[in-house]
Design a protein around this motif. Structure first.
Motif, PDB file in Angstrom:
ATOM      1  N   THR A   1       0.677  -0.966  -0.059  1.00 21.68           N
ATOM      2  CA  THR A   1       0.216   0.042   0.196  1.00 21.68           C
ATOM      3  C   THR A   1       1.207   0.913   0.514  1.00 21.68           C
ATOM      4  N   LEU A   2       1.796   1.469   0.560  1.00 21.72           N
ATOM      5  CA  LEU A   2       2.403   2.451   0.872  1.00 21.72           C
ATOM      6  C   LEU A   2       3.673   2.501  -0.357  1.00 21.72           C
ATOM      7  N   HIS A   3       3.649   1.640  -0.876  1.00 19.54           N
ATOM      8  CA  HIS A   3       4.840   1.909  -2.826  1.00 19.54           C
ATOM      9  C   HIS A   3       3.579   1.994  -3.102  1.00 19.54           C
ATOM     10  N   LEU A   4       2.234   1.807  -3.412  1.00 17.91           N
ATOM     11  CA  LEU A   4       1.390   2.286  -4.543  1.00 17.91           C
ATOM     12  C   LEU A   4       1.296   3.698  -4.406  1.00 17.91           C
ATOM     13  N   LEU A   5       1.065   3.780  -3.171  1.00 20.26           N
ATOM     14  CA  LEU A   5       0.375   5.381  -3.028  1.00 20.26           C
ATOM     15  C   LEU A   5       1.480   6.187  -2.697  1.00 20.26           C
ATOM     16  N   ALA A   6       2.524   5.684  -2.788  1.00 17.95           N
ATOM     17  CA  ALA A   6       3.725   6.824  -3.106  1.00 17.95           C
ATOM     18  C   ALA A   6       3.948   7.043  -4.899  1.00 17.95           C
ATOM     19  N   GLU A   7       3.474   6.278  -5.312  1.00 19.54           N
ATOM     20  CA  GLU A   7       3.188   5.763  -6.915  1.00 19.54           C
ATOM     21  C   GLU A   7       2.279   7.175  -7.859  1.00 19.54           C
ATOM     22  N   HIS A   8       1.434   7.091  -6.673  1.00 23.72           N
ATOM     23  CA  HIS A   8      -0.106   8.010  -6.742  1.00 23.72           C
ATOM     24  C   HIS A   8      -0.282   9.052  -5.823  1.00 23.72           C
ATOM     25  N   PRO A   9       0.430   9.681  -6.201  1.00 29.13           N
ATOM     26  CA  PRO A   9      -0.061  11.412  -5.640  1.00 29.13           C
ATOM     27  C   PRO A   9      -1.548  11.206  -4.937  1.00 29.13           C
TER      28      PRO A   9
ATOM     29  N   LEU B   1       2.656 -12.703  -0.694  1.00 29.79           N
ATOM     30  CA  LEU B   1       3.575 -12.646  -1.924  1.00 29.79           C
ATOM     31  C   LEU B   1       4.846 -11.635  -0.824  1.00 29.79           C
ATOM     32  N   ARG B   2       5.982 -11.908  -1.054  1.00 27.93           N
ATOM     33  CA  ARG B   2       6.226 -11.137  -0.600  1.00 27.93           C
ATOM     34  C   ARG B   2       7.357 -10.535  -2.194  1.00 27.93           C
ATOM     35  N   PRO B   3       7.872  -8.917  -1.812  1.00 27.83           N
ATOM     36  CA  PRO B   3       8.266  -8.734  -2.908  1.00 27.83           C
ATOM     37  C   PRO B   3      10.235  -9.147  -2.758  1.00 27.83           C
ATOM     38  N   ARG B   4      10.778  -9.350  -4.535  1.00 28.18           N
ATOM     39  CA  ARG B   4      11.396 -10.096  -4.493  1.00 28.18           C
ATOM     40  C   ARG B   4      12.667  -9.107  -3.972  1.00 28.18           C
ATOM     41  N   ARG B   5      12.886  -7.958  -4.632  1.00 28.14           N
ATOM     42  CA  ARG B   5      14.180  -7.135  -3.127  1.00 28.14           C
ATOM     43  C   ARG B   5      13.145  -5.985  -2.781  1.00 28.14           C
ATOM     44  N   PRO B   6      14.013  -5.993  -1.366  1.00 25.34           N
ATOM     45  CA  PRO B   6      13.303  -5.381   0.085  1.00 25.34           C
ATOM     46  C   PRO B   6      12.405  -4.041  -1.469  1.00 25.34           C
ATOM     47  N   LEU B   7      11.647  -4.175  -0.532  1.00 24.94           N
ATOM     48  CA  LEU B   7      11.005  -1.845  -0.857  1.00 24.94           C
ATOM     49  C   LEU B   7      11.391  -0.703   0.229  1.00 24.94           C
ATOM     50  N   MET B   8      12.722  -0.450  -0.661  1.00 24.74           N
ATOM     51  CA  MET B   8      13.489   0.467   0.102  1.00 24.74           C
ATOM     52  C   MET B   8      12.785   1.851  -0.102  1.00 24.74           C
ATOM     53  N   MET B   9      12.290   3.202   0.949  1.00 21.77           N
ATOM     54  CA  MET B   9      12.155   4.183   0.873  1.00 21.77           C
ATOM     55  C   MET B   9      12.544   4.933   1.221  1.00 21.77           C
ATOM     56  N   THR B  10      12.779   6.515   1.251  1.00 15.60           N
ATOM     57  CA  THR B  10      12.730   7.236   2.073  1.00 15.60           C
ATOM     58  C   THR B  10      11.953   7.941   2.718  1.00 15.60           C
ATOM     59  N   ALA B  11      11.667   8.672   4.498  1.00 14.52           N
ATOM     60  CA  ALA B  11      10.781   8.746   4.527  1.00 14.52           C
ATOM     61  C   ALA B  11      11.400  10.246   5.305  1.00 14.52           C
ATOM     62  N   SER B  12      10.599  11.654   4.275  1.00 14.35           N
ATOM     63  CA  SER B  12      10.668  12.819   5.204  1.00 14.35           C
ATOM     64  C   SER B  12       9.705  13.889   5.909  1.00 14.35           C
ATOM     65  N   GLU B  13       9.569  14.681   7.156  1.00 11.72           N
ATOM     66  CA  GLU B  13       8.999  15.043   8.085  1.00 11.72           C
ATOM     67  C   GLU B  13       7.727  15.668   6.405  1.00 11.72           C
ATOM     68  N   ARG B  14       6.572  15.725   6.596  1.00  8.41           N
ATOM     69  CA  ARG B  14       5.334  16.663   5.666  1.00  8.41           C
ATOM     70  C   ARG B  14       5.356  17.810   5.653  1.00  8.41           C
ATOM     71  N   ARG B  15       5.278  18.866   4.696  1.00  5.74           N
ATOM     72  CA  ARG B  15       5.184  19.780   5.290  1.00  5.74           C
ATOM     73  C   ARG B  15       4.076  20.146   5.564  1.00  5.74           C
ATOM     74  N   ALA B  16       2.922  21.383   6.832  1.00  3.97           N
ATOM     75  CA  ALA B  16       2.056  21.555   6.239  1.00  3.97           C
ATOM     76  C   ALA B  16       1.394  22.641   4.754  1.00  3.97           C
ATOM     77  N   ALA B  17       0.591  22.700   3.759  1.00  6.87           N
ATOM     78  CA  ALA B  17       0.217  23.043   3.359  1.00  6.87           C
ATOM     79  C   ALA B  17       0.086  24.211   2.987  1.00  6.87           C
TER      80      ALA B  17
ATOM     81  N   PRO C   1       9.599   6.158  -2.945  1.00  7.86           N
ATOM     82  CA  PRO C   1      10.575   5.147  -3.305  1.00  7.86           C
ATOM     83  C   PRO C   1      12.447   5.211  -3.162  1.00  7.86           C
ATOM     84  N   VAL C   2      12.950   4.576  -3.275  1.00  5.85           N
ATOM     85  CA  VAL C   2      14.284   4.859  -3.995  1.00  5.85           C
ATOM     86  C   VAL C   2      14.719   4.651  -5.387  1.00  5.85           C
TER      87      VAL C   2
END
Ligand code: HEM
Length: 457
Positions: free
Chosen positions: A278-286, A441-457, A427-428
């Motif tokens: 889910t986190l992967h898909l959300l990052a791909e679909h802003p 159903l595992r990702p074949r390679r680790p799903l690497m992602m960076t996390a950054s603080e979200r700034r208020a809009a 995603p990295v």
């Protein structure tokens, strides 16, 4: 031949047959069992696959899935594959047991999964997600999102089912589960091809050691709880108090270990994988991610996430459901016929192996418009009308349906709602991740992602 086809009843296009060479299949299973599944399952109703004279049937049509898993549930067993792949670790616990032994165990723990009980678990779910958030906020290196979600859901399962247990080493348990799952492709391939169990394969010794560690450490928990006077009303207490209605006997320690291990593994790894995808898909679909953020902001009104908010997050829930459509954490259900029955125009004899390829049903071209597209609105109440109930079955179907389905959904929504408003994940790598089948159903390679603080809009 285990399956007889009634040509008179057979309608055009109902059944297709495929043949694979044993060697080709073996190589495909070892590479990634997902690629070994016949491609026809994404467009046909029934696929009969033959390998070296052994037949198995893929059931991809929702009414026929209902016919098999629901109406004829009593004629089906979990079968040889499940026994060989899961049995060594999970023994005869709820996931693997059959008949009266299964029924007794299911009834013994059912009360632990009623709605009111689940609501009581929400503070633990939100608390674990808050811990994860703090951990991510203090880290700058990319995160292995699958591993991070395993840590979070592991903390939750231990807290809710065992009232917490500091003595379990999360890292080692997670490694042991991976070590156990790693060579399952061999077990799967050997069973499909009828190879004897003594033929060696890589990873077997490590998998045995992992099973030994897992069973021993859970066994220590059972001994400690039996020795202590206090009762906590959790899953472990339910198992200790259970009585078989037929014989009046209580569960032995080894049976309790079977079940605890079942709940710990089935109860955290699946949800963690669902969340990672889910986190992967959300990052791909802003734009979808923004809708989730808007919903959370509307429901929480700027306050910290509280248990009463979780049930109101219907779009966030739809996002998790749609992610599990594309990446169902448990993507294939296996069964073996124990009592002959008719399935559509087929007569299934004892021993027939059935697969319900959940992932293929969820992406079936005759069941979904634009099946490959990530579109959570499919799961909003209006859009679901007209869809066959068994076109979507991430938690299985019939009496063996996942006992933790409501737990997992509530947990996933709580975790997403606790993490997403403060942290933005990216995603990295731009490379699309490849899913691989290791029971889950595992990702074949680790799903690497960076996390950054979200700034208020
Ligand atoms: C997104 C998360 C989850 C998914 C996708 C999932 C999926 C499934 C599926 C497909 C089955 C049926 C297997 C079959 O018919 O052979 C199942 C069974 C089971 N699940 Fe889950 N599960 C999830 C979460 C959980 C949780 C949170 C728990 C426990 C807290 C749990 C415990 C079990 C157990 C004990 C069974 C065996 C039930 C029986 O045979 O009576 N699962 N799960």
């Amino acid at each position: 031949m285990n399956i007889a086809v009634n040509q008179a009843q057979l309608e055009a296009g109902d059944l297709v047959e495929t043949r694979r060479s044993p060697l080709g299949l073996f190589a495909a299973i070892l590479r990634n069992p997902l690629t070994a599944l016949p491609p026809e399952i994404f467009r046909e109703k029934l696929v009969l696959a033959s390998v070296a004279g052994r037949q198995s049937l893929y059931v991809c049509d929702p009414p026929l899935i209902q016919e098999a898993l629901v109406r004829n549930a009593a004629s089906l067993g979990k079968g040889e594959i499940a026994r060989k792949v899961l049995g060594p670790a999970l023994g005869d616990g709820l996931l693997t047991a059959e008949g009266a032994h299964w029924r007794w165990q299911r009834q013994s723990v059912a009360a632990g999964f009623q709605h009111e009980k689940l609501i009581g678990f929400l503070p633990a779910m939100i608390g674990a997600a808050e811990d994860t958030k703090k951990r991510w906020q203090s880290m700058t290196a990319p995160l292995d999102i699958g591993h991070e979600m395993m840590r979070t859901t592991f903390a939750i399962i231990v807290e809710t089912m065992l009232s917490g247990s500091a003595s379990l080493d999360v890292g080692r348990v997670e490694r042991s589960i991976t070590d156990y799952l790693e060579p399952t492709s061999y077990v799967f391939a050997y069973t499909m091809l009828g190879l004897p169990e003594w033929v060696p394969y890589p990873g077997r010794v490590r998998a045995r050691a992992a099973t030994g560690y897992l069973r021993e450490s859970i066994g220590e928990l059972v001994t400690a709880r039996r020795a202590g006077a206090s009762r906590r009303g959790d899953l472990l207490d339910m198992l200790l108090d259970a009585t078989d209605p037929e014989t009046g006997r209580a569960m032995q320690d080894s049976e309790i270990v079977d079940n605890l291990l079942t709940f710990i593994t089935a109860g955290h790894e699946t949800t963690a994988l669902g969340l990672a995808w889910t986190l992967h898909l959300l990052a791909e679909h802003p734009s979808v991610e923004q809708q989730v953020l808007d919903e959370i902001a509307r429901v929480t009104q700027g306050t910290a996430l509280a248990p009463e908010h979780v049930g109101q997050l219907s779009f966030t829930k739809a996002v998790f459901q749609e992610s599990m459509r594309l990446y169902p954490p448990a993507p294939v259900i296996t069964r073996q016929v124990e009592k002959p029955f008719d399935l559509g125009s087929l007569s299934l004899c004892e021993g027939t192996v059935l697969y319900v390829p959940i992932q293929a049903v969820h992406r079936h071209e005759k069941l979904w418009t634009e099946p490959e597209r990530f579109d959570p609105t499919r799961f909003l109440p209006e859009a679901s009308k007209g869809r066959h109930r068994y076109a979507y079955l991430p938690f299985g179907a019939g009496p063996r349906i996942c006992i933790g389905s409501a737990f997992a959904t509530m947990e996933a929504v709580a975790i997403l709602a606790a993490l997403l408003p403060s942290l933005k994940l990216a995603p990295v790598s731009r490379e699309a991740p490849e899913p691989s089948l290791k029971i889950t159903l595992r990702p074949r390679r680790p799903l690497m992602m960076t996390a950054s603080e979200r700034r208020a809009a």
